[in-house]
Design a protein around this motif. Structure first.
Motif: not given
Length: 406
Positions: A221-245
């Motif tokens: 599990e990574p430390p906090r990333t910009i993905l957390n900041a974006i999703s917490e701001s109400g924006h969708a963050v969609i992973g394609v391929g192995k991004i979610s892994d």
């Protein structure tokens, strides 16, 4: 407000100042492919400034190449290079840095895993492994696949990356059981700083084993990333391929795993058409998995040509307010010795507001995170990296030449 970060897995461009310390001096994935396959044309990447990064002599655009006007090079976007600040040259490290996390200490690698780690996994998962050595994925199946089928014991192996891989035939060990074994392995792998545990299912008869598409990565599990900041701001963050892994699902609001580049490009296009507000973060893995590690220059070149053809159609779907970033996570020079990743700089192509600028050599991949932070106006500026969005009209100039990688 749409953004896309598209990672061309392993498409490096050489030139890393610390390449020698990784044993990779002279590696140049894209440059060497263009040298070995001179008939390879990438007109759409050229229209974004590819020739400025790899040298015009390495790129021979067709006369109708987009972005060529009246014999004068004018690019459809901004271009530059990025070099990795984190220690390491693996997938997880590269993607985490793109998302704003710089690792001072590399993930651990092993020729064989310590007995206490192996025994702990075997005990808690109720299995006994065979293998436990470094080998390529196809070779390990040839060497140990028959014994696995005969005994039912899963195959444990690693590579030059920070990975603990467990392979099993789908008719010997059910896929859900394999995932359960890998979940146990992930729990023990953290204290050894192993970046990823990978389930490697395969099928077929002896002598013709082949991996299936149901690979699954279990990342630290990574430390906090910009993905957390974006999703917490109400924006969708969609992973394609192995991004979610890669990010252990952290900061991801929706995920679309894929079975290679073709499906990945399809999912990018489908999600791009439906999303109105959010980020698509995509990885196209075939460059690395099928061609880089296997040192298949011709296959790598074909994959680049297929991507470039897709890109030509996709460019027409990008509106000026959108932000599209195309880059890579490391190199994997198919002309280089061994089968490992190579420490290289990576290309950076940016489409936003019809800007065409030379972005220079960025000191860290985390500049992508800083750029996303500015684009999505997250409440707190991302602390790592510098945004490369233009801050005034005076910044929006024609691209200037950039020294190409040797």
């Amino acid at each position: 407000m749409r953004a896309l970060v598209l990672v061309l897995d392993s498409v490096g461009i050489g030139g890393a100042p610390d390449a020698a310390s990784y044993g990779d001096e002279g590696a140049n994935t894209l440059g060497h492919i263009l040298e070995k396959v001179p008939e390879l044309h990438l007109p759409n990447l050229e229209s974004l400034g590819l020739g400025e990064l790899v040298g015009r002599d390495s790129v021979e655009p067709r006369t109708n190449s987009p972005g060529r006007l009246d014999g004068v090079s004018r690019y459809r976007g901004s271009y530059g290079k990025m070099q990795e600040r984190s220690a390491g040259k693996d997938t997880t490290t590269g993607h985490w840095e793109i998302a704003g996390v710089i690792l001072e200490e590399p993930f651990a690698t092993f020729e064989r895993f310590p007995d206490d780690l192996v025994h702990a996994i075997e005990r808690d998962a109720g299995v006994q492994f065979i293998g436990n050595y470094a080998q390529s994925g196809t070779t390990i199946l040839a060497e140990l696949g028959p014994e696995h089928v005969r005994t039912g014991k899963p195959i444990l192996y690693t590579s030059a990356d920070s990975v603990l891989q467990i392979a099993a035939h789908e008719q010997v060990i059910r896929i859900d059981r394999l995932y359960d074994i890998c979940t146990v392995a992930r729990q023990h792998a953290d204290r050894f700083r192993i970046g990823r545990v990978i389930a490697r299912p395969f099928t077929g008869p002896e002598g013709n084993f082949s991996r299936t598409s149901r690979r699954h990565d279990f990342s630290m599990e990574p430390p906090r990333t910009i993905l957390n900041a974006i999703s917490e701001s109400g924006h969708a963050v969609i992973g394609v391929g192995k991004i979610s892994d890669i990010f252990a699902g952290q900061g991801i609001t929706d995920s679309f795993p894929t079975d290679g580049n073709a499906e990945g490009m399809q999912k990018i296009r489908e999600n791009w058409e439906r999303i109105e507000n959010g980020l698509i973060f995509a990885n196209l893995v075939d460059f690395d998995m099928l061609y880089g590690h296997r040192r298949d220059v011709a296959g790598y070149a074909r994959a680049l040509a297929q991507f470039d053809e897709w890109l030509g159609e996709f460019l027409g779907r990008i509106a000026p307010p959108d932000l599209v970033i195309i880059t890579a996570d490391h190199g994997n020079d198919p002309t280089y010795r061994g089968t490992d990743h190579t420490r290289e700089q990576v290309p950076l192509f940016v489409l936003h507001q019809n800007e065409a600028r030379a972005l220079g050599v960025r000191e860290t991949y985390a500049d992508v995170a800083a750029t996303l932070s500015e684009f999505f106006a997250v409440p707190s500026r991302w602390p790592t990296g510098d945004s490369f969005l233009a801050r005034s009209d005076s910044d929006r100039t024609e691209a200037a030449p950039l020294k190409a990688s040797n």
